[in-house]
Design a protein around this motif. Structure first.
Motif, PDB file in Angstrom:
ATOM      1  N   GLU A 174       0.801  -1.158  -0.029  1.00 32.63           N
ATOM      2  CA  GLU A 174      -0.182  -0.014  -0.010  1.00 32.63           C
ATOM      3  C   GLU A 174       0.722   1.290  -0.033  1.00 32.63           C
ATOM      4  OE1 GLU A 174      -0.411  -2.673   1.909  1.00 32.63           O
ATOM      5  OE2 GLU A 174      -0.884  -2.135   4.115  1.00 32.63           O
ATOM      6  N   ASP A 175       2.006   1.211   0.382  1.00 35.15           N
ATOM      7  CA  ASP A 175       2.998   2.346   0.376  1.00 35.15           C
ATOM      8  C   ASP A 175       3.206   2.671  -0.987  1.00 35.15           C
ATOM      9  OD1 ASP A 175       2.982   2.680   3.164  1.00 35.15           O
ATOM     10  OD2 ASP A 175       4.332   0.950   3.609  1.00 35.15           O
ATOM     11  N   PHE A 176       3.607   1.324  -1.595  1.00 36.34           N
ATOM     12  CA  PHE A 176       4.123   1.592  -3.165  1.00 36.34           C
ATOM     13  C   PHE A 176       2.909   2.267  -4.053  1.00 36.34           C
ATOM     14  CE2 PHE A 176       5.604   0.767  -7.295  1.00 36.34           C
ATOM     15  CZ  PHE A 176       6.614   1.449  -7.376  1.00 36.34           C
ATOM     16  N   ILE A 177       1.771   1.499  -3.469  1.00 33.82           N
ATOM     17  CA  ILE A 177       0.622   1.939  -4.409  1.00 33.82           C
ATOM     18  C   ILE A 177       0.325   3.372  -4.101  1.00 33.82           C
ATOM     19  CG2 ILE A 177      -1.966   1.835  -4.490  1.00 33.82           C
ATOM     20  CD1 ILE A 177      -1.319  -1.392  -3.626  1.00 33.82           C
ATOM     21  N   ALA A 178       0.547   3.954  -2.860  1.00 30.83           N
ATOM     22  CA  ALA A 178       0.334   5.380  -2.413  1.00 30.83           C
ATOM     23  C   ALA A 178       1.339   6.160  -3.504  1.00 30.83           C
ATOM     24  CB  ALA A 178       0.679   5.748  -1.159  1.00 30.83           C
ATOM     25  N   LEU A 179       2.455   5.887  -3.641  1.00 37.18           N
ATOM     26  CA  LEU A 179       3.369   6.514  -4.346  1.00 37.18           C
ATOM     27  C   LEU A 179       2.911   6.800  -5.663  1.00 37.18           C
ATOM     28  CD1 LEU A 179       6.157   7.749  -4.274  1.00 37.18           C
ATOM     29  CD2 LEU A 179       7.292   5.618  -4.818  1.00 37.18           C
ATOM     30  N   VAL A 180       2.539   5.517  -6.154  1.00 34.15           N
ATOM     31  CA  VAL A 180       2.153   5.511  -7.518  1.00 34.15           C
ATOM     32  C   VAL A 180       0.784   6.340  -7.922  1.00 34.15           C
ATOM     33  CG1 VAL A 180       0.910   3.832  -9.434  1.00 34.15           C
ATOM     34  CG2 VAL A 180       2.834   3.162  -7.989  1.00 34.15           C
ATOM     35  N   ASP A 181       0.059   6.502  -7.126  1.00 36.21           N
ATOM     36  CA  ASP A 181      -1.146   7.221  -7.033  1.00 36.21           C
ATOM     37  C   ASP A 181      -0.686   8.766  -6.884  1.00 36.21           C
ATOM     38  OD1 ASP A 181      -2.898   5.283  -7.055  1.00 36.21           O
ATOM     39  OD2 ASP A 181      -3.443   5.079  -5.204  1.00 36.21           O
ATOM     40  N   SER A 182       0.396   9.093  -6.233  1.00 41.79           N
ATOM     41  CA  SER A 182       0.694  10.427  -6.196  1.00 41.79           C
ATOM     42  C   SER A 182       1.252  10.968  -7.243  1.00 41.79           C
ATOM     43  CB  SER A 182       1.522  10.582  -4.951  1.00 41.79           C
ATOM     44  OG  SER A 182       2.869  10.194  -4.969  1.00 41.79           O
ATOM     45  N   HIS A 183       1.611   9.953  -8.213  1.00 40.51           N
ATOM     46  CA  HIS A 183       2.355  10.351  -9.444  1.00 40.51           C
ATOM     47  C   HIS A 183       1.038  10.391 -10.550  1.00 40.51           C
ATOM     48  CE1 HIS A 183       6.690  10.695  -8.887  1.00 40.51           C
ATOM     49  NE2 HIS A 183       6.209  10.551  -7.552  1.00 40.51           N
ATOM     50  N   ARG A 184      -0.195   9.964 -10.153  1.00 42.52           N
ATOM     51  CA  ARG A 184      -1.234   9.903 -11.063  1.00 42.52           C
ATOM     52  C   ARG A 184      -0.985   8.961 -11.994  1.00 42.52           C
ATOM     53  NH1 ARG A 184      -4.573  14.244  -9.496  1.00 42.52           N
ATOM     54  NH2 ARG A 184      -3.276  16.044  -8.677  1.00 42.52           N
ATOM     55  N   ILE A 185      -0.319   7.745 -11.816  1.00 49.62           N
ATOM     56  CA  ILE A 185      -0.159   6.619 -12.675  1.00 49.62           C
ATOM     57  C   ILE A 185      -1.478   5.616 -12.440  1.00 49.62           C
ATOM     58  CG2 ILE A 185       1.420   4.725 -13.316  1.00 49.62           C
ATOM     59  CD1 ILE A 185       3.900   6.236 -12.078  1.00 49.62           C
ATOM     60  N   ALA A 186      -2.030   5.483 -13.615  1.00 49.27           N
ATOM     61  CA  ALA A 186      -3.232   4.568 -13.505  1.00 49.27           C
ATOM     62  C   ALA A 186      -2.976   3.163 -13.689  1.00 49.27           C
ATOM     63  CB  ALA A 186      -4.351   4.921 -14.815  1.00 49.27           C
ATOM     64  N   TRP A 187      -3.552   2.228 -12.736  1.00 48.28           N
ATOM     65  CA  TRP A 187      -3.242   0.845 -12.866  1.00 48.28           C
ATOM     66  C   TRP A 187      -4.426   0.090 -12.487  1.00 48.28           C
ATOM     67  CZ3 TRP A 187      -4.587  -1.158  -8.102  1.00 48.28           C
ATOM     68  CH2 TRP A 187      -4.892  -0.087  -6.856  1.00 48.28           C
ATOM     69  N   HIS A 188      -4.188  -1.234 -12.666  1.00 48.83           N
ATOM     70  CA  HIS A 188      -5.417  -2.127 -12.441  1.00 48.83           C
ATOM     71  C   HIS A 188      -4.705  -3.551 -11.956  1.00 48.83           C
ATOM     72  CE1 HIS A 188      -3.334  -3.026 -16.400  1.00 48.83           C
ATOM     73  NE2 HIS A 188      -3.734  -4.335 -16.171  1.00 48.83           N
ATOM     74  N   GLU A 189      -5.831  -3.981 -11.234  1.00 51.27           N
ATOM     75  CA  GLU A 189      -5.587  -5.363 -10.800  1.00 51.27           C
ATOM     76  C   GLU A 189      -5.740  -6.484 -11.866  1.00 51.27           C
ATOM     77  OE1 GLU A 189      -6.914  -5.813  -6.869  1.00 51.27           O
ATOM     78  OE2 GLU A 189      -6.474  -8.234  -7.046  1.00 51.27           O
ATOM     79  N   LYS A 190      -5.051  -7.431 -12.216  1.00 50.25           N
ATOM     80  CA  LYS A 190      -5.097  -8.353 -13.268  1.00 50.25           C
ATOM     81  C   LYS A 190      -5.594  -9.473 -12.307  1.00 50.25           C
ATOM     82  CE  LYS A 190      -2.630  -9.087 -17.558  1.00 50.25           C
ATOM     83  NZ  LYS A 190      -1.393  -9.148 -18.188  1.00 50.25           N
ATOM     84  N   THR A 191      -4.914 -10.401 -11.993  1.00 46.78           N
ATOM     85  CA  THR A 191      -5.473 -11.787 -11.161  1.00 46.78           C
ATOM     86  C   THR A 191      -4.559 -11.766  -9.982  1.00 46.78           C
ATOM     87  OG1 THR A 191      -3.693 -12.948 -12.324  1.00 46.78           O
ATOM     88  CG2 THR A 191      -6.158 -13.234 -13.029  1.00 46.78           C
ATOM     89  N   LEU A 192      -4.784 -12.657  -9.051  1.00 48.32           N
ATOM     90  CA  LEU A 192      -4.279 -12.989  -7.828  1.00 48.32           C
ATOM     91  C   LEU A 192      -3.350 -11.785  -7.218  1.00 48.32           C
ATOM     92  CD1 LEU A 192      -2.369 -16.197  -9.305  1.00 48.32           C
ATOM     93  CD2 LEU A 192      -4.450 -16.188  -7.905  1.00 48.32           C
ATOM     94  N   GLY A 193      -4.069 -10.569  -7.038  1.00 49.27           N
ATOM     95  CA  GLY A 193      -3.580  -9.464  -6.452  1.00 49.27           C
ATOM     96  C   GLY A 193      -2.637  -8.700  -7.200  1.00 49.27           C
ATOM     97  N   GLN A 194      -2.144  -9.304  -8.607  1.00 48.41           N
ATOM     98  CA  GLN A 194      -0.956  -8.631  -9.069  1.00 48.41           C
ATOM     99  C   GLN A 194      -1.552  -7.149  -9.900  1.00 48.41           C
ATOM    100  OE1 GLN A 194      -0.187 -11.547 -12.264  1.00 48.41           O
ATOM    101  NE2 GLN A 194       0.060 -13.151 -10.506  1.00 48.41           N
ATOM    102  N   LEU A 195      -0.476  -6.117  -9.555  1.00 46.81           N
ATOM    103  CA  LEU A 195      -0.914  -4.563 -10.058  1.00 46.81           C
ATOM    104  C   LEU A 195      -0.172  -4.124 -11.272  1.00 46.81           C
ATOM    105  CD1 LEU A 195      -1.458  -3.096  -6.676  1.00 46.81           C
ATOM    106  CD2 LEU A 195      -3.145  -4.461  -7.846  1.00 46.81           C
ATOM    107  N   PHE A 196      -0.575  -3.674 -12.170  1.00 51.79           N
ATOM    108  CA  PHE A 196       0.007  -3.288 -13.522  1.00 51.79           C
ATOM    109  C   PHE A 196      -0.461  -1.948 -13.724  1.00 51.79           C
ATOM    110  CE2 PHE A 196       1.460  -7.304 -15.328  1.00 51.79           C
ATOM    111  CZ  PHE A 196       0.938  -8.147 -14.518  1.00 51.79           C
ATOM    112  N   CYS A 197       0.533  -1.249 -14.511  1.00 51.41           N
ATOM    113  CA  CYS A 197       0.156   0.065 -14.937  1.00 51.41           C
ATOM    114  C   CYS A 197      -0.785  -0.245 -16.179  1.00 51.41           C
ATOM    115  CB  CYS A 197       1.562   0.800 -15.413  1.00 51.41           C
ATOM    116  SG  CYS A 197       2.798   0.953 -14.459  1.00 51.41           S
ATOM    117  N   ASP A 198      -1.745   1.015 -16.343  1.00 59.87           N
ATOM    118  CA  ASP A 198      -2.671   0.785 -17.401  1.00 59.87           C
ATOM    119  C   ASP A 198      -1.813   1.070 -18.462  1.00 59.87           C
ATOM    120  OD1 ASP A 198      -4.593   0.349 -15.535  1.00 59.87           O
ATOM    121  OD2 ASP A 198      -5.643   2.266 -15.766  1.00 59.87           O
ATOM    122  N   GLY A 199      -0.691   2.137 -18.521  1.00 60.06           N
ATOM    123  CA  GLY A 199      -0.133   2.563 -19.629  1.00 60.06           C
ATOM    124  C   GLY A 199       1.172   1.868 -19.686  1.00 60.06           C
ATOM    125  N   SER A 200       2.133   2.278 -19.205  1.00 57.97           N
ATOM    126  CA  SER A 200       3.505   1.727 -19.609  1.00 57.97           C
ATOM    127  C   SER A 200       4.409   1.569 -18.425  1.00 57.97           C
ATOM    128  CB  SER A 200       4.325   2.603 -20.581  1.00 57.97           C
ATOM    129  OG  SER A 200       5.414   2.304 -20.557  1.00 57.97           O
TER     130      SER A 200
END
Ligand code: FDA
Length: 398
Positions: free
Chosen positions: A83-109
């Motif tokens: 959740e700390d890394f997710i907060a960092l990613v969010d603070s940079h407005r990087i869109a992301w999604h969860e694929k399967t099994l909790g795996q989080l990926f960038c929507d973009g690149s």
């Protein structure tokens, strides 16, 4: 050697762990030299997750990491969580999604993650620190004397009271991956747990050549090796077995060991007898074909060698076939090696490091982080989480 540039810390390797460590230390007011022999930082981040970077997993408990000391990763992982890394990613407005099994990926690149980490390095200036990047020059002549580390790189040299080894492991050497971390660690008196390819396809020998004709066929399975078991897809390749279930298992597999694959993990015990009762005129190949890719069903039926209508086959034969399908034994001859391994298992032995700070117990100022250390995550964002968490842990002590 030119007059050495002076820093508070030298971080060797501008990969995931090195970038995180340099940025965090810089934001703590430290002057950091971040050095990489590659021309660009974060090359493995860029190719990760098919270019979208599976940057973490929703949950990253220490049980999903392999190490000679399974407790070692706990401290760093608990102090820097997904959740700390997710907060960092969010603070940079990087869109992301969860694929399967909790795996989080960038929507973009994945480029967004590298850009984010570089921007975090730049933020050091606001805190009175600085991250100086040096790319395209390998570190030579790393020495330690009088409480300071000295390195030469290109035509320059630098010194600092702290040195962070973040040069990763030797998987995918064509991308510039090296065993440099191990050589350096050994030189400074640390032990290295024998490195081996992990998250890597397994190869099959001539006795199992029939399966190699199925190259490209994938199916959901439960793959097992010793106590390890993974329920995900397996993929047949022209060399043997791959797919997430097999890659996961490969980290636990050792040469000479057998593995077992449940090819029909969703079927309840007795399903073949039920087929016999419902469709007595059907053949094994047909009922398998309803549950598995046609080519795989064909090969399995041929191997099981149960010809004729199900109605004419003895229940004990059906039970035996069912047992075999639920635990098909394979005898891998090896792996596809470091050239194809997503990570390296083994590495700098944790026994010589503080689990809190990643600092060498016998040599204050020397830190080891990321994949170079004998901590290896499962497939699914765990290895990056370890890189972020270990990088943060070291930075807090710089
Ligand atoms: P990393 O390898 O990232 O960085 C080491 C750096 O050191 C590199 O920049 C290298 O150039 C540099 N270096 C090496 N030797 C040097 C020397 N002698 N002098 C100077 N510099 C030197 N993980 C995950 O969690 N999710 C994912 O989606 C993926 N996907 C993925 C795909 C592929 C194809 C691979 C190969 C790997 C993954 N991984 C992954 C694993 C992940 O990439 C890996 O665990 C981390 O990048 C490790 O981070 P480190 O910073 O420790 O090493």
């Amino acid at each position: 050697m030119a007059v050495p540039e002076r820093y508070d810390a030298i971080v060797l390797g501008a990969g995931a762990a090195g970038l995180m460590c340099a940025a965090t230390a810089g934001q703590r007011g430290r002057r950091v030299l971040l050095l990489d022999h590659a021309e660009a930082p974060g090359k493995k981040i860029l190719i990760s997750g098919g270019g979208r970077c599976n940057f973490t997993n929703r949950e990253a408990p220490a049980e999903r990491f392999l190490s000679a000391n399974p407790h070692f990763a706990k401290s760093a992982l608990s102090r820097y969580r997904p959740e700390d890394f997710i907060a960092l990613v969010d603070s940079h407005r990087i869109a992301w999604h969860e694929k399967t099994l909790g795996q989080l990926f960038c929507d973009g690149s994945a480029r967004q993650i590298v850009a984010m980490l570089l921007a975090e390095c730049d933020r050091a200036a606001g805190a009175g620190g600085a991250v100086t990047h040096s790319l395209g020059a390998a570190a030579r002549l790393v020495e330690h004397a009088d409480g300071r580390f000295r390195i030469a790189f290109g035509s320059r040299s630098a010194e600092a009271p702290a040195l962070v080894i973040a040069t990763g492991g030797p998987s995918i050497p064509k991308m510039g991956a090296t065993g440099f971390a191990y050589d350096l660690a050994r030189r400074f008196g640390l032990k290295v747990v024998e490195p081996r390819p992990a998250l890597v396809p397994l190869t099959l020998g001539p006795e199992e050549a029939m399966f190699r004709t199925l190259s490209g066929v994938a199916t959901p399975v439960e793959a097992r090796c010793g106590k390890a078991r993974f329920r995900e897809a397996a993929l047949f390749t022209h060399k043997g077995l791959s797919g997430p279930a097999i890659l996961q298992l490969s980290s636990y597999w050792r040469p000479g060991a057998g593995i077992e694959i449940d090819l029909l993990p969703d079927e309840a015990a007795g399903w073949l007898r039920a087929c016999k009762a419902e469709q007595p005129r059907a053949h094994l190949k047909t009922v398998l074909g309803h549950r598995l890719p046609a080519r795989l069903a064909e090969v399995l039926a041929e191997r099981l060698d149960l010809a004729g209508d199900l109605g004419n086959l003895a229940n004990r034969k059906l039970d035996a076939a069912e047992r075999r399908l639920a635990g098909w034994p394979f005898a891998p001859t090896g792996t596809e090696g470091f050239a194809k391994a997503e990570v390296t298992a083994g590495g700098i032995a944790t026994a010589g490091l503080s689990s809190k700070t990643m600092e060498a117990r016998h040599l204050p100022g020397l830190f080891c982080i990321g994949e170079a250390v004998d901590v290896t995550g499962w497939l699914g964002g765990y290895n990056f989480q370890w890189a972020w968490a270990s990088g943060r842990a070291a930075a807090a002590a710089l």
